[in-house]
Design a protein around this motif. Sequence first.
Motif, mmCIF file in Angstrom:
data_model
loop_
_atom_site.group_PDB
_atom_site.id
_atom_site.type_symbol
_atom_site.label_atom_id
_atom_site.label_comp_id
_atom_site.label_asym_id
_atom_site.label_seq_id
_atom_site.Cartn_x
_atom_site.Cartn_y
_atom_site.Cartn_z
ATOM 1 N N CYS A 498 -17.508 53.300 -125.383
ATOM 2 C CA CYS A 498 -18.675 52.454 -125.633
ATOM 3 C C CYS A 498 -18.546 51.210 -124.774
ATOM 4 N N GLY A 500 -18.190 48.210 -125.491
ATOM 5 C CA GLY A 500 -17.169 47.259 -125.918
ATOM 6 C C GLY A 500 -15.792 47.563 -125.361
ATOM 7 N N LYS A 553 -18.699 44.662 -127.932
ATOM 8 C CA LYS A 553 -19.896 45.499 -127.754
ATOM 9 C C LYS A 553 -21.141 44.767 -128.248
#
Length: 564
Positions: A498, A500, A553
């Motif tokens: 992801c 993040g 994120k």
Amino acid sequence: MEPKTTIGEILNGRNKVVVPSYQRAFAWEIPKENRNRPTQVDIFIQDLEEYLKSNSTSSYYFGHFLFEKKGDFTFNIIDGQQRLTTIVIYLSAIFKRITEIRDWTEDEEFLYQTMIKRRSTIHFETVDYDNLLFKDYVITQDKKDKNGIETESGKRIVAAFDYFNNALKDKNEDYCTRMLKAVTTAVSTTHEVTDESEAIQMFIFQNNRGKKPTNLEIIKAQFMYQVHLYGGDEKEAIIKDIKERFEKIYKSISSIEYKISEDDVLTYTLRVHFNSLWENNAVPRVNEELAKNNGIEFVKEFTKSLAISFEHLTRFFGKDERENFAIHSLITLGGIGIAVPFILKAYRFGLPTTTIAELCQNFEALVLRNRLIGTRADITSRLTEVYNKFTQEDSNIAGIIVRVNFLKSTEFGWWNHWNNTELERAIQGRLDHKVAKFILWKYENELESEGKSGYSASRFNKIENPELEHLAPSTEPLVKPHGYGVYDDEFKNQYLNCLGNYLLLSKSHNCSVSNNHLKDKKETYNHLAQQREIKDFITESGLWDKEAILNRKTKIVKFVMDNF
């Protein structure tokens, strides 16, 4: 030329073979680093080496060549120019290698003078805009550097010659003499015509029954043949115009081919020419137009339209991209097919670069959303109305921007596939790596600009070989503790891949940190603002875990929502 002959006879001392400038320049590639896909140049050598290993008593076969006779001993090559150019480059490299081993024999001197160069006479010429480089780097070898090479085809000529030289550098005398004999005595079939329309007709016939040329090449041949059939008193003038325009087109292709394919430009030109985003199948559409009243007016107008498109895209991907950050940014994102017809229109209408940049900036958000969300809904349907209304008479881009902003915000059913709700949903998990790198590059500029008045954004190519690093490695390090929290199923499925946990690094940096301990990685994170920022998200317990990844994120997602 004889119908069945040898390479030595094709390139004999009387003949001069020329690649006319309305034909494609040199397009064969050498192998690229970290790519397993075979290319035409290494297959060329591999096939010859297999022939040598076979100890065959029959001659090697180099295929069929189509020539248009232009004088007693002057020939334009209509089909087979890629092979013949490669043969000449390879022969020049073989002669160079033999010179390094020993002096030429009388027979070798004779072969060189009859096939490559005798005094000031060079027996093979490529397209005129690459020919000086071809002569200086490959034939006479007076040019030792790679400075001032303006075309991609020129770069490929140099790369092929260097590749052959490297492949031959350790080869012994026996290998070189056997290879020289194999190439010069290789059999080929040829067809020689004096009527250009016959040559074009044969080109179409051959290439519709073997390896297909590009749609652009097919259409060029169809146009020229159509004019030969129906051009009447204008025939010679129209043919001259087509050749001159395609000379410019192929020069443009050599500059931009790594940015956009020629057949895509053909399709976008159809969309501009007919003012419809639904134009997709170039060859049938062109054939349909050619069937109307012999199609001569269409040939003249569409050839001009093609040349204009390539001219404008050469500027767009060249000078304007270098000088304008918004254009650079859209091109860096990629997947910009939905925007290109609008951009081509803007250039045709003579809009200033600042307006074209504004158009690119607005389309960037829509292109990014379209790539991230991946909906099966057709975005063309939602843009066709504003595209049709974007004309020379009404060239204001305001209506286009209103439509883009509407698509980004509306909740109305038929239109809402690219809205903010869908965008936020789409950027939570795993992303295409190219898109993720683009987002992190834009995020990097955001971080660098904080508190700096007049900050000038950094271009993507300022990062050396940018790669996407998983801060918490995809594979859990064997040595524990490693600083990355617990690798449970939730962590592996929802956190590792992801925004993040993604970080921009140069390729060399990425290789050096690999699966290192968090502490060791952190010490190297000092090149980009987003790397230095990592310490702000590491938890109080010193871990890069679910909490740290989620917090980072959240910040990057907010940046995306605010800016796209």
